[in-house]
Design a protein around this motif. Sequence first.
Motif, PDB file in Angstrom:
ATOM      1  N   LEU A  58      -4.560   9.245  -2.940  1.00  0.00           N
ATOM      2  CA  LEU A  58      -3.868  10.355  -3.587  1.00  0.00           C
ATOM      3  C   LEU A  58      -4.572  11.660  -3.197  1.00  0.00           C
ATOM      4  O   LEU A  58      -5.758  11.849  -3.470  1.00  0.00           O
ATOM      5  N   ASP A  59      -3.827  12.562  -2.574  1.00  0.00           N
ATOM      6  CA  ASP A  59      -4.363  13.851  -2.122  1.00  0.00           C
ATOM      7  C   ASP A  59      -3.728  14.964  -2.952  1.00  0.00           C
ATOM      8  O   ASP A  59      -2.531  15.231  -2.859  1.00  0.00           O
ATOM      9  N   LEU A  60      -4.563  15.616  -3.793  1.00  0.00           N
ATOM     10  CA  LEU A  60      -4.108  16.713  -4.640  1.00  0.00           C
ATOM     11  C   LEU A  60      -4.855  18.002  -4.289  1.00  0.00           C
ATOM     12  O   LEU A  60      -4.964  18.907  -5.133  1.00  0.00           O
ATOM     13  N   SER A  61      -5.341  18.116  -3.070  1.00  0.00           N
ATOM     14  CA  SER A  61      -6.114  19.302  -2.686  1.00  0.00           C
ATOM     15  C   SER A  61      -5.222  20.524  -2.547  1.00  0.00           C
ATOM     16  O   SER A  61      -4.001  20.423  -2.397  1.00  0.00           O
ATOM     17  N   GLU A  86       0.835  -1.189   0.000  1.00  0.00           N
ATOM     18  CA  GLU A  86       0.000   0.000   0.000  1.00  0.00           C
ATOM     19  C   GLU A  86       0.873   1.243   0.000  1.00  0.00           C
ATOM     20  O   GLU A  86       1.987   1.244   0.502  1.00  0.00           O
ATOM     21  N   PHE A  87       0.291   2.357  -0.558  1.00  0.00           N
ATOM     22  CA  PHE A  87       1.061   3.584  -0.654  1.00  0.00           C
ATOM     23  C   PHE A  87       0.110   4.760  -0.630  1.00  0.00           C
ATOM     24  O   PHE A  87      -0.900   4.757  -1.323  1.00  0.00           O
ATOM     25  N   ILE A  88       0.414   5.759   0.194  1.00  0.00           N
ATOM     26  CA  ILE A  88      -0.384   6.979   0.282  1.00  0.00           C
ATOM     27  C   ILE A  88       0.464   8.135  -0.218  1.00  0.00           C
ATOM     28  O   ILE A  88       1.546   8.386   0.315  1.00  0.00           O
ATOM     29  N   ALA A  89      -0.036   8.845  -1.222  1.00  0.00           N
ATOM     30  CA  ALA A  89       0.697   9.973  -1.812  1.00  0.00           C
ATOM     31  C   ALA A  89      -0.014  11.269  -1.468  1.00  0.00           C
ATOM     32  O   ALA A  89      -1.196  11.437  -1.789  1.00  0.00           O
ATOM     33  N   ASN A  90       0.701  12.190  -0.809  1.00  0.00           N
ATOM     34  CA  ASN A  90       0.124  13.471  -0.389  1.00  0.00           C
ATOM     35  C   ASN A  90       0.846  14.606  -1.108  1.00  0.00           C
ATOM     36  O   ASN A  90       2.011  14.894  -0.833  1.00  0.00           O
ATOM     37  N   LEU A 115       3.600   8.691 -10.873  1.00  0.00           N
ATOM     38  CA  LEU A 115       3.107   8.232  -9.575  1.00  0.00           C
ATOM     39  C   LEU A 115       3.236   6.720  -9.474  1.00  0.00           C
ATOM     40  O   LEU A 115       3.128   6.003 -10.481  1.00  0.00           O
ATOM     41  N   SER A 116       3.446   6.223  -8.297  1.00  0.00           N
ATOM     42  CA  SER A 116       3.608   4.786  -8.095  1.00  0.00           C
ATOM     43  C   SER A 116       2.331   4.046  -8.479  1.00  0.00           C
ATOM     44  O   SER A 116       1.213   4.485  -8.157  1.00  0.00           O
ATOM     45  N   GLU A 117       2.491   2.937  -9.165  1.00  0.00           N
ATOM     46  CA  GLU A 117       1.333   2.144  -9.549  1.00  0.00           C
ATOM     47  C   GLU A 117       0.617   1.549  -8.349  1.00  0.00           C
ATOM     48  O   GLU A 117      -0.535   1.122  -8.455  1.00  0.00           O
ATOM     49  N   GLN A 118       1.302   1.505  -7.218  1.00  0.00           N
ATOM     50  CA  GLN A 118       0.703   0.951  -6.001  1.00  0.00           C
ATOM     51  C   GLN A 118      -0.083   1.993  -5.198  1.00  0.00           C
ATOM     52  O   GLN A 118      -0.637   1.665  -4.155  1.00  0.00           O
ATOM     53  N   LEU A 135      -2.786   4.187 -12.463  1.00  0.00           N
ATOM     54  CA  LEU A 135      -3.163   4.016 -11.056  1.00  0.00           C
ATOM     55  C   LEU A 135      -4.345   3.064 -10.934  1.00  0.00           C
ATOM     56  O   LEU A 135      -5.449   3.453 -10.534  1.00  0.00           O
ATOM     57  N   SER A 136      -4.107   1.826 -11.277  1.00  0.00           N
ATOM     58  CA  SER A 136      -5.204   0.842 -11.265  1.00  0.00           C
ATOM     59  C   SER A 136      -5.660   0.488  -9.859  1.00  0.00           C
ATOM     60  O   SER A 136      -6.768  -0.034  -9.664  1.00  0.00           O
ATOM     61  N   ASN A 137      -4.823   0.772  -8.849  1.00  0.00           N
ATOM     62  CA  ASN A 137      -5.180   0.449  -7.461  1.00  0.00           C
ATOM     63  C   ASN A 137      -5.741   1.644  -6.696  1.00  0.00           C
ATOM     64  O   ASN A 137      -6.015   1.533  -5.499  1.00  0.00           O
ATOM     65  N   LEU A 138      -5.915   2.779  -7.360  1.00  0.00           N
ATOM     66  CA  LEU A 138      -6.359   3.990  -6.686  1.00  0.00           C
ATOM     67  C   LEU A 138      -7.765   3.803  -6.108  1.00  0.00           C
ATOM     68  O   LEU A 138      -8.691   3.384  -6.809  1.00  0.00           O
ATOM     69  N   GLN A 139      -7.915   4.134  -4.818  1.00  0.00           N
ATOM     70  CA  GLN A 139      -9.212   4.001  -4.147  1.00  0.00           C
ATOM     71  C   GLN A 139      -9.752   5.340  -3.655  1.00  0.00           C
ATOM     72  O   GLN A 139     -10.969   5.535  -3.630  1.00  0.00           O
ATOM     73  N   VAL A 140      -8.873   6.252  -3.235  1.00  0.00           N
ATOM     74  CA  VAL A 140      -9.294   7.546  -2.696  1.00  0.00           C
ATOM     75  C   VAL A 140      -8.568   8.647  -3.463  1.00  0.00           C
ATOM     76  O   VAL A 140      -7.337   8.658  -3.526  1.00  0.00           O
ATOM     77  N   LEU A 141      -9.346   9.602  -4.006  1.00  0.00           N
ATOM     78  CA  LEU A 141      -8.769  10.722  -4.752  1.00  0.00           C
ATOM     79  C   LEU A 141      -9.421  12.010  -4.263  1.00  0.00           C
ATOM     80  O   LEU A 141     -10.643  12.165  -4.317  1.00  0.00           O
ATOM     81  N   THR A 142      -8.590  12.941  -3.792  1.00  0.00           N
ATOM     82  CA  THR A 142      -9.067  14.230  -3.298  1.00  0.00           C
ATOM     83  C   THR A 142      -8.535  15.338  -4.195  1.00  0.00           C
ATOM     84  O   THR A 142      -7.322  15.529  -4.313  1.00  0.00           O
ATOM     85  N   LEU A 143      -9.488  16.074  -4.821  1.00  0.00           N
ATOM     86  CA  LEU A 143      -9.131  17.166  -5.730  1.00  0.00           C
ATOM     87  C   LEU A 143      -9.775  18.475  -5.299  1.00  0.00           C
ATOM     88  O   LEU A 143      -9.921  19.399  -6.111  1.00  0.00           O
TER      89      LEU A 143
END
Length: 798
Positions: free
Chosen positions: A57-60, A33-37, A50-53, A75-83
């Motif tokens: 992802l927080d882009l706010s 798992e990986f969280i990108a802020n 961005l990592s495929e894992q 980003l096939s594993n992306l579950q949460v996206l904040t824009l």
Amino acid sequence: MAGRKVSDANNFLSICVLMTTLWNVTHTSTEHEFIANYSKGSLPTVPKHLSEQTRVLDLSDNSISELKTSDFRSLSNLQVLTLSYNSIRELDFSVFQYNEALEHLDVSHNKLQKISGLPVKSLKHLDLSYNDFITVPLFPKSGKTLKLNYFALSIRSISSVSALLDLELDTLFLDLEYLSEYSPGSLLVFSAKTVRIVAPKNTNLHIFLDLQFSGTESLEFSRISLEQVEDLEMFLSKLNKKSTLQNLTVVDIKFTWENLLNVFEAVGRSSINNLTILYPTITEFQDKYFDADLSLKSFAIKRAQLNTVEFNQSIVYSTFSNLNTEALTISDSGILYMYCPVRPSRFKYLCFQNNTLTDTTFKDCHHLAMLETLILQKNRLEDLSEVSLMTRSMKSLNYMDVSQNRLQYKESGNKCDWDGNIIKLNLSSNKLTESVFRCLPNNIQILDLQSNQISTVPKEIIDLIALEELNLASNKLNAFPGCSHFRNLQVLNIEYNFVLDQFSEFSQTCQSIQKLKGRHNPFRCNCELREFLNLPKRSVELVGWPDFYMCEYPYDLRGTLLKDFHISELDCNVTLIIAVVLVVALVILATVTFLCIHFDIPWYFKMIWRWSQVKHRIWKTKSEEILENTQYHAFISYSEHDSDWVKNELIPNLEKEEGSLRLCQHERNFIAGKSIVENIIDCIEKSYKSIFVLSPNFVQSEWCHYELYFAHHKLFTENADGLILILLEPIPAYTIPARYYKLKALMDKRTYLEWPKEKRKHAFFWTNLRAALQIKLPYIEEMKELGSAWMGKNLLSV
């Protein structure tokens, strides 16, 4: 300030949903798992590579204005996206066509005016609020109903909300704050289970009159002005007992006291069971009591403000205290007092958190027999005994929270009298000391005393047999508490104390402990701590072990993890140390005894002692005191049966060197013509010492008896130590004739040399004997000088 509070309340549910989603993501994902802020990074576009894992992802708070499929393709594993808080003007859901795991999408606080495409099937949370939509955006027809757990939208015009009926929603947040166009009479029908509506600022838009709900269970209204309260009352008055609405929450509302009573009356006739009012402002007060029937499960009013000078506290307190509800919450409102109900009350839950209540609240109250939970946290309570008296008539009370007050217990004051059914009590963050253990409910099971001033658990306290969980964190404990008065304790928290050692009592009395929280304490690493380190072996869970358990003393071990601290049993067990010392001493003693017996070491010591005594006597004896006519070093007295030993051993070893010792032996030195007695006396008189070779044969010789008699006579007349006794063979006492009483006396009082049978001891024997006889005889020296002179004279004549 009020606007910020309302905004926080309006976004509360979405935050909860987001946190729940994040929790599920971070606790069910794999090890990759990986969280990108990338929030607040002033990014104009979505970052590349961005990592495929990446799952979160927080882009706010950036400057992103356009979204492309290529931005999220990998980003096939992306579950949460904040824009949120960007500059996005258009949203095409097809950019997420490769993100089939996407569940949470937040595009709030942008500049969206248009959306297109269908969201991915996995999407559960969609936030489009605080954008520039004019009307309800339409999703393309797909033949399938779009299902979402949460959907948020802000619009400025309502012509129809039928598009929202095509969505199957759990929670709908509809922001109508900037609504500018609305046709009165249009039915606003919502079917989501939970609906949250922000009222329009334009008070001329009477939307409350057209609201209808189908299947909705929870309803929340925000930012209701004083002018809109009557519309809210009319909406509530249309509800009946058959409505599906169960929960009503009103946030940031302005009303008069009469408006509030009208709302109570309308809610009492509806299906609503739970009423919550947050951030209310009372603009006007009327002297009016509430006398209608309001039957609720719960009523809560929080952070109320009073913008009027006229205020009758009696009316307010009596109104709230006599509400027909099971749960009442009045918090953060500064109330000074609360009346006791005038009749038996239905209250099971009372919460007056963060007010200014004192110890006199509910004093002598007899109508709260059904009360189960009482929360008086963050008030102005000061006397614990007064608080205990408060509970005397609360026969059903089992949980009480009086934390964050100013409570103390003075034993000189009133005695404590708690209701016997309280099983959970929170006394944390007060000013209590160890005396609190003399003022506690007998049947308490869970006790929280965190953040007080307790330094120890006294020896003399009431027995809390039912106590299972005790929290003593952040106090002043300087030793582990014992459990002699609460033997069934299972959970103990002593984090952030002054705990150093003294663990023995805890180890002996706290046998039922299953979980111990002892992090962040200055442990003294010594012998007693060894028992503490054995707790995991007793199936006791040490919370935070091992990273938060370190040695503080001694200084050379400071910072050492307790799991790395080792000390042997021998260093700690006094009984074992004594046993080991005794065993070692016995082994050494046995070894020395064996060696002494095997090598006859005592004999050597005895002989050395005698040799040193002889040397000492010789040193003290002056040569000028020796008689001038002394010609022999020793006179030898022996039995004829022992002559072989004398001739073959004694004489050769003493006279083996020329000019060494001169012995007087009767066979060679007695003068012919003299009697034997005269020769004996003459030899004894001319000898420095007399040697008597003792054996069973010696006591049978008559002449030996004479020789011993004369030598003994010389010993007393000259006051000299001139006898040397050599025990050639053991002489049993019964074999010595009576006439040899002098021999018996000598053998009892004087030491004698024993002839050793082992050859290895012979050299030591002769050394000691020669040392006893070694002295320069004047007569011998004179004869040597005469002999030398005579030889010189003869040589000259030649």
